[in-house]
Scaffold this motif. Structure first.
Motif, PDB file in Angstrom:
ATOM      1  N   ILE A 324       1.056  -1.136   0.068  1.00 25.42           N
ATOM      2  CA  ILE A 324      -0.065  -0.060   0.054  1.00 25.42           C
ATOM      3  C   ILE A 324       0.943   1.250  -0.063  1.00 25.42           C
ATOM      4  O   ILE A 324       1.754   1.569   0.690  1.00 25.42           O
ATOM      5  N   PHE A 325       0.943   1.866  -1.048  1.00 28.22           N
ATOM      6  CA  PHE A 325       2.032   3.053  -1.193  1.00 28.22           C
ATOM      7  C   PHE A 325       1.623   4.334  -0.773  1.00 28.22           C
ATOM      8  O   PHE A 325       0.352   4.759  -0.582  1.00 28.22           O
ATOM      9  N   LYS A 326       2.293   4.993  -0.093  1.00 27.16           N
ATOM     10  CA  LYS A 326       2.007   6.229   0.899  1.00 27.16           C
ATOM     11  C   LYS A 326       1.879   7.291  -0.299  1.00 27.16           C
ATOM     12  O   LYS A 326       1.069   8.107   0.008  1.00 27.16           O
ATOM     13  N   ASP A 327       2.088   7.272  -1.246  1.00 29.19           N
ATOM     14  CA  ASP A 327       1.996   8.068  -2.409  1.00 29.19           C
ATOM     15  C   ASP A 327       2.539   7.665  -3.761  1.00 29.19           C
ATOM     16  O   ASP A 327       3.491   6.807  -3.872  1.00 29.19           O
ATOM     17  N   ILE A 328       1.959   8.195  -4.894  1.00 28.03           N
ATOM     18  CA  ILE A 328       2.280   7.877  -6.224  1.00 28.03           C
ATOM     19  C   ILE A 328       2.562   9.510  -6.948  1.00 28.03           C
ATOM     20  O   ILE A 328       1.681   9.878  -7.031  1.00 28.03           O
TER      21      ILE A 328
END
Length: 369
Positions: A324-328
């Protein structure tokens, strides 16, 4: 062509003079204890110990040059004698190693993780001096072989396939000047840069050799890369938004498939790596067709539907635990577009994680400390 030839030589197993060394095998032997003097109750001196200690001034190359045999023996304890019934202790040997070294024995047991400057660990104990308990005969010192494995200590670790633009990004974000070219495996050894903010805060960045499919099985630079990821606080996935293909013999991977495949390689190497905070940076937004490719990748990352998962499983690149990426963030490292936003988010996430860890430690200690 000369530079490319040297890189290809390194890839094929040839020796390059300045090749980065991140693993070293050594032999350590504690000193034997001195002999006792039973007639007068004299005790032999204890043999010296062998220690490994982290140092900011040491590299494996320098250690190897200073000690080509890679054998370290502490001094023997002195024998007891009439003029000195208590034999003198043997001198210790301290092996200086780079900060971040993991000391591992032949059974793959971790003896110590030296992640603090000046940290010291006993690796070979000296033998006892001759006394009434051992029939006045000094005992032998401990003997063993050890593997010293360097794991870089950096705040951020760049994760990506070759030619994703990691070296260009490192140069854009820091004062580092890595080797940059338009062919895979430009980075054949780790490059570390420092990102400095306007308030003089510094965050270290590690550009690591590009992964290839099967890295968890030690394909390509496999374990040499993945070992360095373990100590980073934040993973930065650097992905060519146009996709990637290592060679005509390898399948083409879209940007979305690349993210999933990188996720899976980390997961298969060590499960806990996918639990680290992570950001995706889709790179090369300055090239034609980038907007369309970016929109497609973002939609697939957000979807996570059954059809998407099924297609990944068919290609054997579906991770068990998607990150689950913190940001893209979309960037062009070449044009320095989106770099400031990326730097800001890296700092915010690292600070948030540090605060969360500190709060967790306080809660474990309880009201009484």
């Amino acid at each position: 062509m000369v530079a490319l030839g040297r890189l290809m030589l390194s890839q094929r197993g040839g020796k390059v003079k300045n090749q980065f060394i991140d693993k070293l095998r050594i032999y350590a032997k504690g000193g034997s204890g001195g002999q006792g003097l039973p007639s007068y109750g004299g005790v032999g001196g204890k043999g010296g110990n062998v220690y490994v200690e982290s140092s900011s001034k040491m590299t494996f190359r320098r250690l190897k040059n200073l000690h080509p045999s890679k054998r370290f023996k502490a001094k023997e304890g002195e024998n007891s004698r009439l003029r000195c019934l208590q034999g003198a202790r043997g001198n210790d040997v301290i092996i200086p190693v780079p900060l971040g070294v993991c000391v591992v024995d032949d059974k793959r047991n971790v003896v110590a993780d030296l992640d603090k400057l000046g940290q010291r660990v006993l690796v070979a104990d000296g033998g006892s001096g001759g006394n009434s308990e051992n029939d006045w005969k000094g005992s032998m010192g401990q003997t063993l072989s050890l593997n010293l494995e360097l794991k870089l200590i950096a705040d951020v670790g760049f994760v990506g396939f070759p030619n994703a633009g990691k070296s260009t990004l490192l140069e854009a974000m820091s004062r580092s000047e890595p080797k940059i070219a338009e062919y895979p495996f430009t980075t054949i050894r780790p490059q570390v840069g420092v990102c400095q903010y306007s308030d003089l805060r510094q965050i270290s960045l590690a550009d690591l050799p590009g992964l290839v499919e099967g890295a968890h099985c030690n394909v390509g630079m496999g374990h040499k890369f993945l070992r360095h990821v373990e100590r980073t606080k934040l993973l930065l996935f650097v992905v060519d938004v146009h996709g990637f293909r290592l060679s005509p013999r390898h399948p083409f991977r879209t940007a979305f498939q690349t993210v999933m495949l990188l996720n899976k390689e980390l997961e298969l190497y060590k499960q806990h790596l996918v639990e680290k905070p992570a950001i995706v940076a889709f790179n090369k937004l300055d090239m034609e067709g980038a907007g369309e490719r970016l929109e497609e990748a973002l939609e697939l990352l957000k979807a996570g539907d059954r059809e998407t998962r099924s297609s990944l499983q068919d290609m054997n690149i579906q991770p068990e635990q998607p990150i689950i990426f913190k940001d893209i963030i979309s960037i062009s490292a070449k044009e320095h577009s989106g770099i400031e936003k990326l730097k800001t988010r890296i700092r915010e996430i690292i600070d948030d994680e540090t605060e969360r860890e500190e709060d967790g430690e306080e809660n474990m200690e309880g009201p009484g400390g």
